[in-house]
Design an enzyme around this catalytic site. Structure first.
Site, short mmCIF file in Angstrom:
data_model
loop_
_atom_site.label_atom_id
_atom_site.label_comp_id
_atom_site.label_asym_id
_atom_site.label_seq_id
_atom_site.Cartn_x
_atom_site.Cartn_y
_atom_site.Cartn_z
N GLY A 11 -2.70 24.86 -43.82
CA GLY A 11 -4.06 25.71 -43.67
C GLY A 11 -4.96 25.37 -42.39
O GLY A 11 -5.04 24.10 -42.57
N VAL A 13 -8.05 23.72 -43.34
CA VAL A 13 -8.45 22.50 -43.79
C VAL A 13 -7.36 21.22 -43.14
O VAL A 13 -8.05 20.42 -42.95
CB VAL A 13 -9.35 22.30 -45.18
CG1 VAL A 13 -9.40 21.09 -45.18
CG2 VAL A 13 -9.80 23.50 -45.03
N SER A 104 -15.31 25.01 -53.59
CA SER A 104 -15.82 25.98 -52.70
C SER A 104 -17.10 26.69 -53.01
O SER A 104 -17.21 26.26 -54.18
CB SER A 104 -15.24 27.70 -53.11
OG SER A 104 -15.29 28.75 -52.44
N SER A 105 -17.97 26.99 -51.84
CA SER A 105 -20.12 26.86 -52.32
C SER A 105 -19.79 28.35 -53.37
O SER A 105 -20.25 28.93 -53.76
CB SER A 105 -20.64 27.40 -50.91
OG SER A 105 -19.68 28.49 -50.30
N CYS A 106 -18.44 29.58 -53.73
CA CYS A 106 -18.03 30.47 -54.49
C CYS A 106 -18.57 30.38 -55.59
O CYS A 106 -18.81 30.21 -56.59
CB CYS A 106 -17.27 31.77 -53.57
SG CYS A 106 -16.33 30.82 -54.54
N TYR A 133 -10.78 33.65 -57.66
CA TYR A 133 -11.49 32.67 -56.76
C TYR A 133 -12.02 31.52 -57.91
O TYR A 133 -11.92 30.66 -57.69
CB TYR A 133 -11.78 33.08 -54.88
CG TYR A 133 -11.20 31.71 -54.92
CD1 TYR A 133 -9.91 30.96 -54.22
CD2 TYR A 133 -12.63 31.54 -53.85
CE1 TYR A 133 -9.91 30.24 -53.18
CE2 TYR A 133 -12.60 29.46 -53.25
CZ TYR A 133 -11.25 29.61 -52.63
OH TYR A 133 -11.75 28.55 -51.73
N LYS A 137 -11.89 27.44 -58.92
CA LYS A 137 -12.82 26.56 -58.33
C LYS A 137 -13.30 26.03 -59.22
O LYS A 137 -13.02 24.35 -59.43
CB LYS A 137 -13.12 27.04 -57.12
CG LYS A 137 -12.48 27.24 -55.85
CD LYS A 137 -11.67 26.42 -55.36
CE LYS A 137 -10.22 26.46 -53.77
NZ LYS A 137 -9.68 25.25 -53.43
N ASN A 163 -19.04 27.43 -46.12
CA ASN A 163 -17.74 28.40 -45.54
C ASN A 163 -17.64 27.79 -44.04
O ASN A 163 -18.22 27.53 -43.66
CB ASN A 163 -18.65 30.27 -44.98
CG ASN A 163 -18.70 30.88 -46.42
OD1 ASN A 163 -17.71 30.44 -46.81
ND2 ASN A 163 -19.94 31.35 -45.99
N HIS A 177 -11.14 35.26 -42.28
CA HIS A 177 -12.95 35.23 -43.40
C HIS A 177 -13.63 35.92 -41.57
O HIS A 177 -12.89 36.25 -40.59
CB HIS A 177 -13.61 33.69 -42.77
CG HIS A 177 -12.71 32.54 -44.15
ND1 HIS A 177 -11.59 32.28 -44.09
CD2 HIS A 177 -12.52 32.96 -45.58
CE1 HIS A 177 -11.02 31.93 -44.94
NE2 HIS A 177 -11.97 31.95 -46.12
N ARG A 207 -25.32 33.40 -44.54
CA ARG A 207 -24.08 32.74 -44.74
C ARG A 207 -24.73 31.56 -43.97
O ARG A 207 -25.43 31.11 -42.92
CB ARG A 207 -22.91 33.45 -44.28
CG ARG A 207 -22.96 34.30 -44.88
CD ARG A 207 -22.26 34.00 -46.46
NE ARG A 207 -22.12 35.30 -47.29
CZ ARG A 207 -22.50 36.39 -48.16
NH1 ARG A 207 -23.90 35.87 -48.29
NH2 ARG A 207 -22.46 37.02 -48.58
#
Length: 308
Positions: A11, A13, A104-106, A133, A137, A163, A177, A207
């Site tokens: 991926g 990252v 994740s910030s979500c 998701y 997390k 993000n 994204h 964002r």
């Protein structure tokens, strides 16, 4: 040499971590999903018992933009949940001393206007468009907390990036994204000489996007200072931009001269999602790449590697 198991190495990252200058100082194991199926607990147990890593970085996951999350909530919830639980519990059982979990910030509550500090996890309703998701997390982060609390010799911690965008990102129309999607959109618009491009919503949502190479830089800083790193730590810029700002910046870099048309029928997610970087600053790290630099590098990567 420290042996590190990196999941999600294919991926964005993972690739940025492996291509960082400091990666050569470590012995990385980076199995593909075919080599190590994180959805199969017995397979994860066997891999860890055989290879005995000193450190685990969990960067694997099912990821995508708003539409992908809306279309596939079961997949985003179940697979991310299983991957996190299987790997983290297997690491504990095999005696891995240090584990870095990618959050994740979500994970943070929706509709909070001020910067999101680490103590806000589970303090409010999650954003519905990517709730599955986010729940997965949150579960992985809490599991790391529980293990660290029960076993004082194990350091299982979660970093919470804002993000991300950059090299090795997805640029396809359905799963990418925002920034790579907009780069592709503008490249097509320039080629077709379009008079306008669509922006989802009114463009006023804000964002925080960090260049993924900077996150890789943080990872190596954190490995060297892991014992003193907070249990949960935001990793971002500490400032944000509106969607309209991103479109203007990307338009300038890609050479698009047309106008924007706001599509108010499209979902936009949270109104604002800015993370608080107070603890990050105290930890001693700061991102290096500004928006224009990062977009320019990502645009060049798209031209060199995707368009060809």
């Amino acid at each position: 040499m420290v042996k590190i198991l990196l999941t999600g190495a294919r991926g964005m990252v993972g690739k940025n971590i492996l291509n960082h200058d400091k990666a050569k100082n470590y012995d990385f194991m980076n199995p593909s999903s075919k080599d190590l199926n994180l959805l199969d607990k017995s397979e994860v147990d066997k891999f860890l018992s055989e290879h005995k890593p000193d450190f685990v970085i969990h960067a694997a996951g099912v990821v995508g933009g708003i539409q992908a999350n809306i279309n596939n909530p079961v997949k985003f919830f179940v697979e991310n949940m299983l991957m996190g639980i299987n790997l983290i519990t297997a690491a504990r059982e095999s005696g891995v001393q240090q584990l870095m979990n990618m959050g994740s910030s979500c994970m943070y509550p929706r509709n909070i206007e001020h910067a999101l500090s680490e103590d806000l996890i589970l303090k409010g309703e999650l954003e519905p468009t990517n709730e599955g998701y986010a729940l997965a997390k949150v579960a992985a982060a809490r599991l790391c907390e529980y293990i660290s609390r029960e076993h004082v010799n194990l350091e299982y911690k979660t970093i919470i990036p804002c993000n991300l965008y950059g090299k090795y990102d997805k640029f396809d129309e359905t799963n990418s994204h925002m920034i790579p999607a907009v780069i592709r959109k503008f490249v097509v618009a320039v080629k077709e000489k379009s008079e306008f491009v669509d922006i989802w919503g009114d463009g006023e949502a804000r964002r925080e996007f960090m260049y993924a190479e900077d996150l890789a830089d943080f990872v190596f800083y954190a490995i060297d200072n892991f014992t003193v790193m907070p249990q949960n730590l935001n990793v971002g810029l500490g400032h944000d931009y509106s969607i309209n700002d991103y479109y203007k910046t990307i338009a300038k870099i890609t050479g698009y001269k047309g106008t924007f048309k706001h599509d108010l029928t499209k979902p936009v997610g949270m109104k604002r999602k800015l993370i608080d970087n107070t603890l990050l600053t105290e930890f001693g790290w700061k991102s290096k790449t500004d928006l224009s630099q990062g977009v320019a590098k990502t645009y060049q990567y798209f031209l060199d590697e995707i368009v060809k």
